[in-house]
Design an enzyme around this catalytic site. Structure first.
Site, PDB file in Angstrom:
ATOM      1  N   HIS A 233       6.221   1.839  -0.280  1.00  0.00           N
ATOM      2  CA  HIS A 233       4.481   1.844  -0.443  1.00  0.00           C
ATOM      3  C   HIS A 233       3.890   2.664   0.408  1.00  0.00           C
ATOM      4  CE1 HIS A 233       4.230  -1.366  -3.566  1.00  0.00           C
ATOM      5  NE2 HIS A 233       4.824  -2.098  -2.752  1.00  0.00           N
TER       6      HIS A 233
ATOM      7  N   GLU B 271       5.084   0.485  -6.957  1.00  0.00           N
ATOM      8  CA  GLU B 271       6.073  -0.280  -6.911  1.00  0.00           C
ATOM      9  C   GLU B 271       7.543   0.199  -7.195  1.00  0.00           C
ATOM     10  OE1 GLU B 271       5.412  -3.305  -6.038  1.00  0.00           O
ATOM     11  OE2 GLU B 271       7.217  -4.711  -6.163  1.00  0.00           O
TER      12      GLU B 271
ATOM     13  N   HIS C 225      10.837  -2.135   1.974  1.00  0.00           N
ATOM     14  CA  HIS C 225       9.645  -2.430   0.679  1.00  0.00           C
ATOM     15  C   HIS C 225       8.468  -1.875   1.152  1.00  0.00           C
ATOM     16  CE1 HIS C 225       8.258  -4.389  -3.273  1.00  0.00           C
ATOM     17  NE2 HIS C 225       7.091  -4.218  -2.372  1.00  0.00           N
ATOM     18  N   GLU C 226       7.814  -2.302   2.343  1.00  0.00           N
ATOM     19  CA  GLU C 226       6.660  -1.707   2.574  1.00  0.00           C
ATOM     20  C   GLU C 226       6.531   0.013   3.010  1.00  0.00           C
ATOM     21  OE1 GLU C 226       4.257  -3.326   1.574  1.00  0.00           O
ATOM     22  OE2 GLU C 226       5.325  -5.253   1.269  1.00  0.00           O
TER      23      GLU C 226
END
Lengths: 489, 489
Positions: free
Chosen positions: B258, B284, B254-255
Site C-alpha cells: 500500500h 489492494e 502487505h502494508e
C-alpha cells in the site's frame, strides 16, 4: 443557542484545530521522516490559513457584540476572545503577510549568517524586521510605547517600564554575585560518559518525581527539548548528550514544569481560552521553579546523586554535598541557553535593554553589534569572541519575537516569589524532595497557580498565589543565599 | 489567476488538510496517550467539519463551471474534483448527518454485541444503517442499482454485475481447490516463540527488500497494521505476536505494498487529486502482489527462511521447501482476516453476495444471520459456531461500508493479472527474490501502475499495465498451480 454559546462552540472548534496544529509541530520534531519536509511546509501553511480565517471571521465580532456573560468564567472567556479578535483586527492583512514573508526570509538568512559568522549579512533583513515590528506596534497601540504593544502578546498587561524597574534592581546584584562566585574555586566537573539508555531511565523517574501524567502525555527525544499541547494531550521532549547528563535531566524537569502547568489546568476549561497557560512569564515560572528552586535544591540533588550512582555506578563525585556543587556549578560562557542560575538573567537583561531601545528608535540596527558587545563585556568581564557567541546566537529577533526575551527573567522572578510562599506553606518539603518526591510541591502549585489557566491576568495569577505583588526581591535573596552557601561567600 | 488555477490552489490546501487529518489517525493508533481520547474525538470532529465545509464550498462549483483544462493532467484533475463535488452535493446534509450519527452508534453497538455474542442486539441498528445506505444510494444514483452507487465510492466505474460475473467464476474453483488441499496432510506448523525485537529486525529487512523508502516513511507497531498518508510522508505499522511471526512479516509486506503505491506516484501530482492511489481495488492489488505472489513465492520464502534462521536459530523447519509449505499452509478457520490465499476470497464472496442482496432489498436484515451461516456451511463444509466467528466478525457494515468488501477480492484479481504480465517482463525475477531483492518488481509496478496515481480510471490503470481487460483467469491459474504444487494435487 445564545450568542455566547454559538461563540463558544466556534471557539472550541478553533481551539481543537489549534491543538492539531501544535501536534503537527511536535510530529515534525520527533517523528517526521526527513524527506517529508516540503509537504509538511504546505500542511503547516494550510492549517495556518484555516486558523487565521477563523481568527478574523466576522461572525466572532457579531457574537461578541451580543454575547452576555452569565458568570465570571464566561466573562473571562469573553475577555480573552475579544482581546485576540481586536488585536488581530488592528493589524492590516497586508502588514501581517509582509511580516510573515520577511521573518521567514530573515530566519533563513540568520541561520546562514550564524554559520558564516557574518553579522553584515544579517543586519539588512533584521532592519526590515525591526521596521515591520515597529509598524505592527503602531497599528496595535498608536503612539503608546511600541515595546509594550509587542510585549502584550507574551505577557498581557505587563509594561517595559515595570520590567525595567525590576531588571535594574536585579542587574548590579547579579553582576556582583557572579564576580564573587567566579573568584572561588570551581566545583569538580563530571568527567565520564553516561549512556543514553540510562539517561532515559532517569528521565522517566524525574518526570514521575514531579507528577508528570503519562496517561495524558509522552516523552520522546528531539534536538531541542520542548513541551507541546494543552488539555488531555501534553507531550514533552528531552535530549541526551553522553557527556552532559544534566542537560537531559534538567531539560526534562524544565519541560515537565511547562507540561505540568497545562496538565494542571481545571478540566472544565478544556478547549476554551482559559484552558491554556495564561502567559509566557507564568509558564516560565512553572518550568523554572521545577528545574531550579526544586530540581537543583540540596535535598533533591541528594536523591538524584543516589539515583545516578544506582544507574551509572561511581562516577567520581565523592558525596551528595560535592554533587550539589557540581549540579550548581557557575562558569564563564557566552550562550544564554547554557547559562547557570546566577548568570542566565544577565543574558536576558542585555537583550531586553537592546530590543527595547531598538523598538523605541533609540538604537539603530547598524549599532546593535557594538552595543551588544559593550554590554556583554561590562556585565561578564570578557569580550564576545565571535558573532555566533554574541548577536547571532538566538533565533528570536529573526522571527520577529520582540518582547519575548523578558518573559524568561520575569518567569524567574515569579518563580522566586512562588518559591518563597511554597516553602512557607510546606515546611517539610525538603524531606519529600530528599526522597525524590516533588509531588507535594506540584500539588501546591496546581492548587494555587496551575488550575486557573487563563482565568485571571498573569499578574493576578501570581498575586493570588503569593498574597502580594511580584518583585525581584525573593529571587535575589534565594540566589544569594544558595550560591553564597555553595561557594562559601 | 485562471479559474483552474484558483480551483487547484484551493484543492491543494484541501489535500494538505486531508493529509493532516490522516496523520491524526496515525498518531491515535501509534503515539497518543490513552487519556487523550476525549479531546482527540473533538479534534477529529473539528477537522472533519473543516474538510466537509471545503467539499461543499460553492466556489468550487463556480470554478468548475469556468475552469478549462490545458492538458490531460488538468482534465483528469477536473474530472476527479467534479466527481467528488457532485457526489457530495447529491447527498442531502440531513441524510449525511443521520448516517454519521447512526453509524457511530452502530459501531459501538456492534462492538458490544460481538463481545456478548448477541446478534439480536445488533440487528435493529444494522437495519437502520441498511435503510440509510439505501437512501444514500437512491440520492446518488436514483433508480440505478443501489449497490453500484455505493461501490462507486471505493472502485469508481465498477459495477456489481461485472464483479458478480468474475466472482461467480472464482467461487466453484476456489471451493474445489480448498477441498482438494484440505484432503492432503498439513505442512509442519511453527512451534516456538519468536522474540519481538527479532521480528522487528526482519520487518525492516523486508521493508527494504521491497523498496520501502524510509526517507519518506516510518515503521511503528500498532494493534492493527495499516498504511497512512500520501506523497512525501507515507507511514506503515505492523504488529508482533511471538507465536505468529508470519503475521508480522506478511502484515509488513502487505502494508509496504500500500505504502509503496503512494510513494511511487509521480511527484508532480503531490497534493492534487491525482496524488493518491486511484481506488481500493488497485490499492489492494499492490498490497496483495507484494504479500502473496512475491512475498509468499518459493524464491522469496527461500531467502526468508535463511533470514529467520540467522535471526532466531534453528526453529524446527527442516529446509526451504518445507518452509515454503509452512508459509503457505491452508487450514480451516472462520475469520476472513486470518485466511490463506486459497480461502480468503471465499470469505469475501460470501459478504459480497449478502450485501448486494441487502442493498437490492432481496434480503431482509432479519434473515441475514441464517443466510450467512448457510452460505458458510456450503462453501467451507462446517458450521459457524458463534456470531463473532460469523456475522459479527467484521466492523464494515456497522460503519456503513457497503460496497467495500468486494474490492479485497478485486485487488486479488488485479494482482493476478499484474503478476502474469510482470513475470513475462522480468524472466529472472526469481533469481532476485531468492536473494531477498524485490526491487525489480517494485520498479516494474512503479513504472506501469503506481506512478499514475489517479491519472486514469482504475480499470484503465490495470488495462494499461497488462495490455488487456482484467479477468479472474490469471488469479485462478496462479492459485491452482501454486497450491497444486505444494500439496501435490
Amino acid at each position: 443557542m445564545s450568542a455566547y454559546d454559538e461563540l463558544m462552540q466556534f471557539q472550541r472548534e478553533t481551539e481543537a484545530l489549534g491543538e492539531i496544529a501544535g501536534r503537527l509541530g511536535w510530529d515534525q520534531e520527533t517523528m517526521m521522516p526527513d524527506g517529508a519536509a516540503p509537504q509538511r511546509a504546505e500542511e503547516h501553511a494550510a492549517m495556518s490559513r484555516v486558523l487565521h480565517a477563523r481568527r478574523i471571521d466576522s461572525r466572532v465580532g457579531e457574537w461578541l457584540e451580543k454575547a452576555e456573560a452569565a458568570d465570571d468564567v464566561a466573562a473571562a472567556n469573553l475577555r480573552l476572545i475579544r482581546r485576540e479578535f481586536e488585536k488581530t483586527a488592528r493589524v492590516p492583512a497586508d502588514l501581517a503577510a509582509e511580516i510573515a514573508r520577511t521573518t521567514s526570509l530573515a530566519h533563513r538568512v540568520w541561520a546562514t549568517a550564524r554559520a558564516d559568522e557574518d553579522v553584515a549579512a544579517f543586519l539588512p533583513v533584521l532592519a526590515q524586521v525591526v521596521a515591520l515590528m515597529r509598524e505592527k506596534a503602531a497599528a496595535l497601540a498608536g503612539d503608546s510605547d511600541p515595546y509594550d504593544a509587542l510585549l502584550d502578546d507574551y505577557e498581557p498587561g505587563m509594561t517595559g517600564a515595570a520590567l525595567g524597574a525590576m531588571f535594574a534592581a536585579l542587574r548590579p546584584r547579579l553582576v556582583a554575585l557572579r564576580e564573587a562566585v567566579l573568584a572561588k574555586p570551581a566545583p569538580a566537573p563530571l568527567s565520564q560518559a553516561f549512556d543514553e539508555a540510562g539517561q532515559m531511565v532517569l528521565t522517566h523517574k524525574l518526570a514521575a518525581a514531579f507528577g508528570y501524567d503519562l496517561n495524558h502525555g509522552r516523552i520522546d527525544q528531539a534536538v531541542h527539548p520542548f513541551s507541546s499541547g494543552s488539555g488531555l494531550d501534553v507531550r514533552i521532549t528531552t535530549r541526551c548528550n553522553p557527556l552532559d547528563p544534566f542537560n537531559c535531566f534538567y531539560s526534562t524537569i524544565h519541560e515537565v514544569g511547562h507540561a505540568g502547568y497545562e496538565q494542571g489546568i481545571n478540566r472544565d476549561y478544556l478547549l476554551t481560552p482559559l484552558g491554556r497557560g495564561v502567559s509566557m512569564g507564568v509558564h516560565e515560572s512553572q518550568s523554572r521553579i521545577y528545574e531550579n528552586q526544586l530540581g537543583r535544591s540540596r535535598a533533591f540533588t541528594g536523591w538524584l546523586y543516589g539515583q545516578m550512582r544506582d544507574q551509572f555506578g561511581d562516577f567520581g563525585i565523592a558525596d551528595e554535598e560535592a554533587f550539589y556543587a557540581t549540579v550548581n556549578s557557575v562558569s564563564n560562557g557566552f550562550i544564554r541557553t547554557e547559562a547557570d542560575e546566577v548568570q542566565y538573567n544577565l543574558h536576558v537583561l542585555l537583550r531586553f535593554d537592546l530590543e527595547r531601545a531598538l523598538m523605541a528608535g533609540d538604537l539603530a540596527v547598524g549599532d546593535l553589534e557594538p552595543a551588544w558587545n559593550d554590554r556583554f563585556k561590562a556585565d561578564f568581564g570578557y569580550a564576545v569572541d565571535k558573532p555566533s557567541n554574541g548577536l547571532l546566537q538566538d533565533v528570536h529577533w529573526s522571527e520577529g519575537l520582540f518582547g519575548y526575551f523578558a518573559t524568561y527573567t520575569l518567569g524567574n522572578v515569579y518563580a522566586g516569589c512562588l518559591h518563597e510562599t511554597l516553602r512557607a506553606a510546606l515546611p517539610d518539603l525538603d524531606r519529600d524532595l530528599a526522597l525524590g518526591d516533588a509531588t507535594s510541591a506540584t500539588a501546591w502549585l496546581r492548587e494555587n497557580v496551575q488550575r486557573h489557566g487563563g482565568r485571571f491576568t498573569p499578574r493576578e495569577t501570581i498575586t493570588r498565589a503569593t498574597g502580594e505583588a511580584p518583585t525581584e526581591a525573593p529571587l535575589l535573596a534565594y540566589l544569594e543565599a544558595k550560591f553564597g552557601g555553595i561557594y562559601g561567600l
